[in-house]
Scaffold this motif. Structure first.
Motif, PDB file in Angstrom:
ATOM      1  N   ALA A  21       0.840  -1.204   0.000  1.00 41.59           N
ATOM      2  CA  ALA A  21       0.000   0.000   0.000  1.00 41.59           C
ATOM      3  C   ALA A  21       0.874   1.254   0.000  1.00 41.59           C
ATOM      4  N   LEU A  22       1.964   1.215   0.744  1.00 37.48           N
ATOM      5  CA  LEU A  22       2.903   2.347   0.762  1.00 37.48           C
ATOM      6  C   LEU A  22       3.492   2.574  -0.620  1.00 37.48           C
ATOM      7  N   LEU A  23       3.983   1.506  -1.241  1.00 38.91           N
ATOM      8  CA  LEU A  23       4.585   1.639  -2.572  1.00 38.91           C
ATOM      9  C   LEU A  23       3.560   2.114  -3.598  1.00 38.91           C
ATOM     10  N   ASP A  24       2.334   1.594  -3.490  1.00 42.39           N
ATOM     11  CA  ASP A  24       1.278   2.028  -4.419  1.00 42.39           C
ATOM     12  C   ASP A  24       0.978   3.515  -4.253  1.00 42.39           C
ATOM     13  N   ALA A  25       0.918   3.973  -3.008  1.00 39.64           N
ATOM     14  CA  ALA A  25       0.609   5.383  -2.752  1.00 39.64           C
ATOM     15  C   ALA A  25       1.715   6.303  -3.260  1.00 39.64           C
ATOM     16  N   VAL A  26       2.968   5.924  -3.041  1.00 36.60           N
ATOM     17  CA  VAL A  26       4.092   6.743  -3.514  1.00 36.60           C
ATOM     18  C   VAL A  26       4.125   6.737  -5.044  1.00 36.60           C
ATOM     19  N   THR A  27       3.881   5.580  -5.638  1.00 38.73           N
ATOM     20  CA  THR A  27       3.846   5.476  -7.102  1.00 38.73           C
ATOM     21  C   THR A  27       2.766   6.393  -7.671  1.00 38.73           C
ATOM     22  N   ILE A  49      12.620  -3.016  -4.488  1.00 41.15           N
ATOM     23  CA  ILE A  49      11.203  -2.668  -4.493  1.00 41.15           C
ATOM     24  C   ILE A  49      10.366  -3.945  -4.422  1.00 41.15           C
ATOM     25  N   SER A  50      10.742  -4.952  -5.189  1.00 45.66           N
ATOM     26  CA  SER A  50      10.011  -6.218  -5.177  1.00 45.66           C
ATOM     27  C   SER A  50      10.054  -6.873  -3.802  1.00 45.66           C
ATOM     28  N   LYS A  51      11.221  -6.877  -3.178  1.00 47.88           N
ATOM     29  CA  LYS A  51      11.360  -7.495  -1.858  1.00 47.88           C
ATOM     30  C   LYS A  51      10.558  -6.734  -0.803  1.00 47.88           C
ATOM     31  N   ILE A  52      10.533  -5.413  -0.898  1.00 42.19           N
ATOM     32  CA  ILE A  52       9.726  -4.620   0.032  1.00 42.19           C
ATOM     33  C   ILE A  52       8.248  -4.932  -0.188  1.00 42.19           C
ATOM     34  N   ARG A  53       7.814  -4.951  -1.444  1.00 40.55           N
ATOM     35  CA  ARG A  53       6.401  -5.191  -1.762  1.00 40.55           C
ATOM     36  C   ARG A  53       5.925  -6.543  -1.235  1.00 40.55           C
ATOM     37  N   HIS A  68      10.528  10.150   1.267  1.00 37.87           N
ATOM     38  CA  HIS A  68      10.183  11.517   1.680  1.00 37.87           C
ATOM     39  C   HIS A  68      10.895  12.534   0.797  1.00 37.87           C
ATOM     40  N   GLU A  69      12.188  12.335   0.569  1.00 36.25           N
ATOM     41  CA  GLU A  69      12.961  13.290  -0.236  1.00 36.25           C
ATOM     42  C   GLU A  69      12.413  13.403  -1.653  1.00 36.25           C
ATOM     43  N   LYS A  76       5.805  10.656   8.789  1.00 40.73           N
ATOM     44  CA  LYS A  76       4.676  10.116   9.565  1.00 40.73           C
ATOM     45  C   LYS A  76       3.550   9.686   8.637  1.00 40.73           C
ATOM     46  N   ASP A  77       3.354  10.402   7.538  1.00 38.59           N
ATOM     47  CA  ASP A  77       2.319  10.029   6.582  1.00 38.59           C
ATOM     48  C   ASP A  77       2.715   8.780   5.803  1.00 38.59           C
ATOM     49  N   LEU A  78       3.992   8.641   5.481  1.00 38.26           N
ATOM     50  CA  LEU A  78       4.468   7.427   4.823  1.00 38.26           C
ATOM     51  C   LEU A  78       4.252   6.221   5.723  1.00 38.26           C
ATOM     52  N   ARG A  79       4.569   6.385   7.014  1.00 38.19           N
ATOM     53  CA  ARG A  79       4.364   5.291   7.966  1.00 38.19           C
ATOM     54  C   ARG A  79       2.882   4.954   8.072  1.00 38.19           C
ATOM     55  N   ALA A  80       2.026   5.967   8.070  1.00 39.00           N
ATOM     56  CA  ALA A  80       0.582   5.732   8.136  1.00 39.00           C
ATOM     57  C   ALA A  80       0.089   4.993   6.893  1.00 39.00           C
ATOM     58  N   LEU A  81       0.623   5.341   5.729  1.00 41.46           N
ATOM     59  CA  LEU A  81       0.250   4.657   4.495  1.00 41.46           C
ATOM     60  C   LEU A  81       0.617   3.173   4.545  1.00 41.46           C
TER      61      LEU A  81
END
Length: 95
Positions: A21-27, A49-53, A68-69, A76-81
Motif C-alpha cells: 500500500a505504501l509503494l502504491d501510494a508513492v507510485t 522494491i520487489s522485496k519490500i512489496r 520523503h525526499e 509520519k504520513d508514509l508510515r501511516a500509508l
C-alpha cells in the motif's frame, strides 16, 4: 475483559504493515506507471522494491527518508500509508 488484556490487541491493531500500500501510494503520488519506474525515481535497485512489496525486506529508515525526499510526503504520513499507526516508533534494537 480487563483494560490490561485489551492493551496488546490495540497495539497489534496499530501496526499492520502493508508495504504494498505504501509503494502504491508513492507510485500514484509521483504519477509513475509501475515498480520499475518507482525504483528509478528512488534510485533503488528493482529487486529492492520487489522485496519490500512482498514483505521479504522491511521498509527501513533509509527507504522512508528517500521516499520523503523524492515525494515530499512526510515520514509520519508514509508510515501511516504502510499501516503504522503507532504514536512512537521503536527501532529494531535488541533487548
Amino acid at each position: 475483559m480487563t483494560a490490561a488484556a485489551a492493551a496488546p490487541a490495540s497495539q497489534a491493531e496499530e501496526f499492520n504493515p502493508d508495504p504494498g500500500a505504501l509503494l502504491d501510494a508513492v507510485t500514484k503520488h509521483l504519477n509513475l506507471k509501475n515498480d520499475a519506474a518507482l525504483a528509478r525515481a528512488l534510485e533503488f535497485a528493482p529487486p529492492v522494491i520487489s522485496k519490500i512489496r512482498h514483505s521479504k525486506l522491511p521498509v527501513g529508515a533509509m527507504a522512508l527518508i528517500r521516499m520523503h525526499e523524492v515525494s515530499g510526503i512526510e515520514i509520519k504520513d508514509l508510515r501511516a500509508l504502510m499501516g503504522d499507526r503507532r504514536k512512537h516508533f521503536r527501532g529494531q534494537a535488541s533487548e
